[in-house]
Design a protein around this motif. Structure first.
Motif, PDB file in Angstrom:
ATOM      1  N   ALA A   7       0.820  -1.207   0.000  1.00 32.98           N
ATOM      2  CA  ALA A   7       0.000   0.000   0.000  1.00 32.98           C
ATOM      3  C   ALA A   7       0.860   1.266   0.000  1.00 32.98           C
ATOM      4  O   ALA A   7       0.511   2.261  -0.638  1.00 32.98           O
ATOM      5  CB  ALA A   7      -0.937  -0.007   1.207  1.00 32.98           C
ATOM      6  N   SER A   8       2.008   1.226   0.671  1.00 36.18           N
ATOM      7  CA  SER A   8       2.899   2.396   0.691  1.00 36.18           C
ATOM      8  C   SER A   8       3.453   2.702  -0.689  1.00 36.18           C
ATOM      9  O   SER A   8       3.699   3.857  -1.022  1.00 36.18           O
ATOM     10  CB  SER A   8       4.061   2.165   1.666  1.00 36.18           C
ATOM     11  N   GLY A   9       3.647   1.675  -1.490  1.00 36.35           N
ATOM     12  CA  GLY A   9       4.123   1.901  -2.852  1.00 36.35           C
ATOM     13  C   GLY A   9       3.097   2.587  -3.727  1.00 36.35           C
ATOM     14  O   GLY A   9       3.437   3.210  -4.731  1.00 36.35           O
ATOM     15  N   VAL A  10       1.829   2.496  -3.339  1.00 35.07           N
ATOM     16  CA  VAL A  10       0.756   3.150  -4.089  1.00 35.07           C
ATOM     17  C   VAL A  10       0.484   4.535  -3.521  1.00 35.07           C
ATOM     18  O   VAL A  10       0.395   5.519  -4.258  1.00 35.07           O
ATOM     19  CB  VAL A  10      -0.532   2.293  -4.066  1.00 35.07           C
ATOM     20  N   ASN A  11       0.353   4.636  -2.195  1.00 36.69           N
ATOM     21  CA  ASN A  11       0.082   5.920  -1.553  1.00 36.69           C
ATOM     22  C   ASN A  11       0.560   5.852  -0.107  1.00 36.69           C
ATOM     23  O   ASN A  11      -0.200   5.476   0.791  1.00 36.69           O
ATOM     24  CB  ASN A  11      -1.410   6.253  -1.627  1.00 36.69           C
ATOM     25  N   ALA A  12       1.800   6.224   0.116  1.00 37.36           N
ATOM     26  CA  ALA A  12       2.415   6.102   1.440  1.00 37.36           C
ATOM     27  C   ALA A  12       1.725   6.989   2.473  1.00 37.36           C
ATOM     28  O   ALA A  12       1.574   6.601   3.636  1.00 37.36           O
ATOM     29  CB  ALA A  12       3.897   6.450   1.358  1.00 37.36           C
ATOM     30  N   TYR A  13       1.302   8.182   2.049  1.00 40.62           N
ATOM     31  CA  TYR A  13       0.683   9.107   3.003  1.00 40.62           C
ATOM     32  C   TYR A  13      -0.655   8.576   3.496  1.00 40.62           C
ATOM     33  O   TYR A  13      -1.002   8.742   4.667  1.00 40.62           O
ATOM     34  CB  TYR A  13       0.520  10.484   2.368  1.00 40.62           C
ATOM     35  N   ALA A  14      -1.416   7.928   2.617  1.00 37.85           N
ATOM     36  CA  ALA A  14      -2.690   7.337   3.024  1.00 37.85           C
ATOM     37  C   ALA A  14      -2.465   6.222   4.035  1.00 37.85           C
ATOM     38  O   ALA A  14      -3.232   6.078   4.995  1.00 37.85           O
ATOM     39  CB  ALA A  14      -3.443   6.809   1.805  1.00 37.85           C
ATOM     40  N   VAL A  15      -1.404   5.438   3.852  1.00 38.03           N
ATOM     41  CA  VAL A  15      -1.097   4.337   4.774  1.00 38.03           C
ATOM     42  C   VAL A  15      -0.809   4.885   6.166  1.00 38.03           C
ATOM     43  O   VAL A  15      -1.374   4.432   7.166  1.00 38.03           O
ATOM     44  CB  VAL A  15       0.094   3.504   4.263  1.00 38.03           C
ATOM     45  N   VAL A  16       0.077   5.881   6.236  1.00 40.25           N
ATOM     46  CA  VAL A  16       0.436   6.475   7.534  1.00 40.25           C
ATOM     47  C   VAL A  16      -0.802   7.090   8.186  1.00 40.25           C
ATOM     48  O   VAL A  16      -1.059   6.898   9.382  1.00 40.25           O
ATOM     49  CB  VAL A  16       1.557   7.519   7.360  1.00 40.25           C
ATOM     50  N   VAL A  98      11.427  -6.143   3.862  1.00 37.96           N
ATOM     51  CA  VAL A  98      10.243  -6.654   3.157  1.00 37.96           C
ATOM     52  C   VAL A  98       9.322  -5.504   2.776  1.00 37.96           C
ATOM     53  O   VAL A  98       8.864  -5.394   1.635  1.00 37.96           O
ATOM     54  CB  VAL A  98       9.491  -7.696   4.032  1.00 37.96           C
ATOM     55  N   GLY A  99       9.051  -4.619   3.737  1.00 38.59           N
ATOM     56  CA  GLY A  99       8.166  -3.490   3.476  1.00 38.59           C
ATOM     57  C   GLY A  99       8.717  -2.566   2.406  1.00 38.59           C
ATOM     58  O   GLY A  99       7.997  -2.136   1.508  1.00 38.59           O
ATOM     59  N   LEU A 104       8.656  -0.684  -3.185  1.00 39.03           N
ATOM     60  CA  LEU A 104       9.341  -0.327  -4.433  1.00 39.03           C
ATOM     61  C   LEU A 104       8.677  -1.017  -5.625  1.00 39.03           C
ATOM     62  O   LEU A 104       8.422  -0.378  -6.658  1.00 39.03           O
ATOM     63  CB  LEU A 104      10.821  -0.699  -4.358  1.00 39.03           C
ATOM     64  N   LEU A 105       8.374  -2.305  -5.477  1.00 32.80           N
ATOM     65  CA  LEU A 105       7.734  -3.031  -6.579  1.00 32.80           C
ATOM     66  C   LEU A 105       6.357  -2.462  -6.903  1.00 32.80           C
ATOM     67  O   LEU A 105       6.022  -2.230  -8.067  1.00 32.80           O
ATOM     68  CB  LEU A 105       7.618  -4.515  -6.243  1.00 32.80           C
ATOM     69  N   SER A 106       5.539  -2.221  -5.871  1.00 32.58           N
ATOM     70  CA  SER A 106       4.196  -1.692  -6.150  1.00 32.58           C
ATOM     71  C   SER A 106       4.266  -0.260  -6.667  1.00 32.58           C
ATOM     72  O   SER A 106       3.447   0.148  -7.496  1.00 32.58           O
ATOM     73  CB  SER A 106       3.294  -1.788  -4.914  1.00 32.58           C
ATOM     74  N   HIS A 107       5.276   0.508  -6.229  1.00 30.71           N
ATOM     75  CA  HIS A 107       5.469   1.856  -6.771  1.00 30.71           C
ATOM     76  C   HIS A 107       5.813   1.793  -8.262  1.00 30.71           C
ATOM     77  O   HIS A 107       5.287   2.579  -9.065  1.00 30.71           O
ATOM     78  CB  HIS A 107       6.575   2.591  -6.021  1.00 30.71           C
TER      79      HIS A 107
END
Length: 198
Positions: A7-16, A98-99, A104-107
């Motif tokens: 999820a962080s690779g897509v939208n890190a700010y939304a995750v936090v 891992v995270g 990186l992959l999802s980004h």
């Protein structure tokens, strides 16, 4: 940890922001205190709003993704390490790896898909894809709070599906990059000789 990395690779700010809100409201006891701090929540909220706007504008979204090639994997690693614990032991470091690598992959999937979307002549596809990404992140993080193993399986499936989609779209992305390079060259040649760079 894997799910938060995806999820962080897509939208890190939304995750936090989502994890912090879940922790601060008592919906989850597993969210680290560092993510629940008011200053972290405010910063994540402001940056999420910036991303929500930038992510829906053609070409601005790709520039935003380019800048976040470093930010999203780091955020994924930090969030995963925080979720694993804060002792600095080998398991926490492995969780961070891992995270970060998953982020990186999802980004790369997100950035590559956006390049392909930007090749379409209308701007509405950017808005639709961006909203789908935001809703997907919200859904998977919420699901992970209550069903972490199942959410990790879903995130893994989405990651592999995204990588296959990216391979499928690779030729379209290459055409887009060639066309952009050609346009830049045409602009450079259209300038008066004295104003050309170099």
């Amino acid at each position: 940890m894997f799910t938060s990395g995806w999820a962080s690779g897509v939208n890190a700010y939304a995750v936090v922001l989502l994890l912090g809100v879940f922790g601060a409201t008592g919906m989850s006891d597993d969210v680290p205190e560092a993510l629940q701090r008011p200053d972290v929540l405010i910063a994540a909220g402001v940056l999420f709003l910036c991303e929500a706007v930038a992510d829906k504008i053609p070409y601005v979204d790709s520039a935003w993704d380019a800048v976040h090639t470093v930010i999203r994997p780091i955020a994924g690693a930090v969030v995963a390490a925080l979720l694993a614990g804060q002792s600095g032991s080998l398991p926490e470091l492995a969780a961070g790896a891992v995270g970060g690598s998953t982020a990186l992959l999802s980004h790369l999937v997100k950035a590559g898909t956006r390049m392909a979307v930007n090749t379409s002549p209308e701007p509405f596809s950017n808005i639709v894809v961006s909203i789908a990404e935001d809703l997907g992140v919200a859904a998977i993080i919420t699901f992970a709070i209550f069903h972490p193993v199942a959410a990790a399986v879903v995130a893994g499936g989405l990651l592999f599906a995204g990588l296959f989609l990216l391979l499928f779209l690779a030729s379209r992305i290459r055409r887009f990059l060639r066309r952009r390079s050609r346009r830049r060259e045409e602009k450079r040649l259209a300038q008066p000789v004295g104003q050309r760079p170099g």
